[in-house]
Design a protein around this motif. Structure first.
Motif, short mmCIF file in Angstrom:
data_model
loop_
_atom_site.label_atom_id
_atom_site.label_comp_id
_atom_site.label_asym_id
_atom_site.label_seq_id
_atom_site.Cartn_x
_atom_site.Cartn_y
_atom_site.Cartn_z
N LEU A 230 13.41 36.80 -60.04
CA LEU A 230 13.16 35.51 -59.39
C LEU A 230 14.48 34.77 -59.30
N PHE B 58 12.70 31.31 -55.17
CA PHE B 58 12.07 29.99 -55.12
C PHE B 58 13.09 29.04 -54.51
N ARG C 216 1.71 29.41 -59.31
CA ARG C 216 1.26 30.72 -59.77
C ARG C 216 0.57 31.48 -58.63
N ALA D 63 5.28 29.81 -60.75
CA ALA D 63 5.78 31.05 -60.15
C ALA D 63 6.35 31.97 -61.24
N ARG D 64 7.10 31.39 -62.18
CA ARG D 64 7.66 32.17 -63.28
C ARG D 64 6.56 32.82 -64.11
N ALA E 293 3.14 32.86 -56.08
CA ALA E 293 3.90 34.03 -56.53
C ALA E 293 3.01 35.25 -56.69
N GLU E 294 1.80 35.06 -57.21
CA GLU E 294 0.87 36.19 -57.35
C GLU E 294 0.60 36.83 -55.99
N PHE F 242 9.23 31.66 -51.78
CA PHE F 242 8.27 30.59 -52.02
C PHE F 242 9.03 29.27 -51.92
N HIS G 44 10.49 42.62 -61.78
CA HIS G 44 10.62 41.63 -60.70
C HIS G 44 11.82 40.76 -61.00
N LEU H 136 5.12 35.83 -62.46
CA LEU H 136 5.99 37.01 -62.51
C LEU H 136 6.01 37.62 -63.91
N LEU I 112 11.86 38.02 -55.61
CA LEU I 112 11.38 36.74 -55.11
C LEU I 112 12.47 35.67 -55.19
#
Lengths: 336, 336
Positions: A208, A178, A162, A195-196, A165-166, A241, A206, A199, A176
């Motif tokens: 991913l 991953f 988290r 990360a999800r 990604a933030e 990331f 956004h 977002l 983004l």
């Protein structure tokens, strides 16, 4: 030694006995003395001798691999702490192979180690529970145990994902990627889940993209980086990331070699904060676990499990230590 | 299995026995089968089971440290080769401390390992000879043994140092610096001696500045790099040879951060050729030992020493294998 004795509430002679004949001191006193030594930062000049006498207190550390420098940093912390507690450490590596993992668990058990530290990317708690029953306690390292009776030391990888990604979103990234794998590995899945979640909570649109790799190696990172660099700029992520620093270093090299400017066109974040990440010519932003406490805590929990074996399962809940990771921002993701 | 049997000159049943009950096969036949397996590139699908049955064939690997990735690359080769020969490997680390080294040698001996691989920066042959007498043979790794009865696997570090310095001189460097230490460590001294010999043989005037560091770490390299970058350009070396890649990566980062162009103003060469050297944004020229053969040869020599213990010292001279290193030229030293 006087200070240690006073702090531990034992006689000076007991400290001397602990250092010279650790087997003659009760486990409870030994723990108090070890704790006092630790608090006072006292390093006995006869550490080697103590260690030599304490060979019966052998512990084992079974881990997948040593090619990730993150592991060797933890290994070193484990060794220093174990030595302070009069224990020696043997290491073995499973290379992620289940048969090899079983073989080494058995080898350690046959050599009568007092306890085991175990890192694994596969389900292993059943086997550890059986070993515990037979007299060899263990601490699961790097993943939170599900079984309440199984001590573990881990990092909150969801939080780490988290934060990564933030940070990318805060820097203006909207597309983004991953990069990690295999996705069934819990540590990888948790970092992606974090990360999800970041977002989902962020304002604005956004995307991913998940790019799965078979192994977390420099070569795998390099292959993904080359593929990203070959895309038209509009189809390229603007923030990446990576599931660990080794992958990230391969990504970084291939992106830069492919003419992509980091962090201007692609901001990059790794995970683990190994020393090569910091030493890169574009120093790598990374998510860091507090290594010092991490390795030492694993040893301390194992020491406790050995001392109190077999302990009622109910009291063990607090023995699952989860460390909070911390984002270290460096040039690879620092945008104006 | 038929192919292996034919190649080894044994019955198929013997190969089967070797894979399932290695203890029932004579050492001489086992070696032949292992050799045939190796030549044919045959990986038995029951490798894990074989390994599990072979836990009595435990060997130990005592080395100073795992923080240098060069070591973990060798460790992996050792594991793969040992597994093929039905042996498991436990690792321990001395961190360059003599007392700890003694403690672990004793711990291994007490755990009845069949044999030991030992890397050390200190004199250790007397202790290894005593262990051999008591029944535990060993192979010295990384340094040529002086005692004819002590098998060893090493790299010709004088040749490596010579190649590094010759390359810098050929690229036009006239003011060279050697960064390494501690200088009494044989491997470091040999690399420096090789560099000196190259300069003595080169035409024209050259200077060699020796910058000693207490440890071969990224941090130590960074400190030297910052000091060099702070000098006026005319007082700076134009070619730097670092005793290993970890040092070189620290040097590289600090030089570039200090505004020094690499390789244009300072050409840089490392040693070991670890994977992070190759992955640097300015890929690092380095002196490489052939890892694959190196680790496997160490295991093979140990296997032989175990099989033939105690062997008359006179026959062992050929058991000291010295590998020739190879310079891998990359961008950090490549000049127009």
């Amino acid at each position: 030694m006087r200070q240690v004795a006073a702090r531990a509430g034992v006689a000076v002679g007991t400290v001397s006995a602990y250092l010279n004949h650790p087997d003659r001191v009760s486990a409870e006193r030994a723990a108090r003395i070890a704790h006092a030594i630790d608090e006072l930062g006292f390093v006995p000049s006869i550490a080697g001798r103590q260690l030599r006498l304490g060979v019966s207190s052998l512990i084992g550390y079974l881990s997948p691999d040593v090619s990730n420098p993150h592991f060797s940093e933890i290994a070193q912390e484990v060794e220093y702490r174990a030595e302070r507690l009069g224990m020696t450490v043997f290491f073995a590596h499973s290379h992620g192979d289940r048969d090899r993992e079983d073989a080494y668990l058995e080898a350690f058990e046959q050599r009568q180690v007092r306890g085991l530290l175990v890192s694994s990317f596969a389900p292993i708690e059943d086997r550890l529970a059986a070993m515990r029953e037979r007299g060899t306690p263990s601490v699961l390292v790097g993943r939170r145990a599900c079984d309440e009776g199984q001590p573990s030391v881990s990092i909150d990888d969801v939080s780490g994902g988290r934060q990564a990604a933030e940070h990318l979103v805060a820097g203006g990234c909207r597309r983004l990627a991953f990069v990690g794998g295999p996705l069934p590995v819990q540590q990888v899945a948790d970092r992606l889940a974090g990360a999800r979640a970041a977002l989902d909570a962020a304002p604005g649109p956004h995307v991913l993209e998940v790019i799965e790799v078979a192994e977390r190696s420099i070569a795998a990172g390099r292959a993904v980086g080359a593929a990203l660099a070959a895309r038209p700029a509009a189809e390229r992520p603007d923030g990446v990331f990576a599931a660990n620093d080794v992958l990230a270093l391969g990504l970084l090299q291939a992106l830069v070699a492919g003419g992509v400017r980091v962090p201007h066109e692609v901001a990059l974040v790794g995970y683990d904060d190994n020393e090569f990440a910091e030493a890169s010519l574009i120093p790598l932003t990374s998510v860091r676990a507090r290594h010092e406490d991490f390795g030492a805590t694993a040893v301390d929990l194992l020491f406790e499990a050995i001392e109190h074996w077999p302990r009622p399962a109910g009291e063990l809940a607090a023995r699952q230590r989860v460390f909070a990771p911390e984002l270290i921002v460096r040039e690879s993701s620092r945008r104006p």
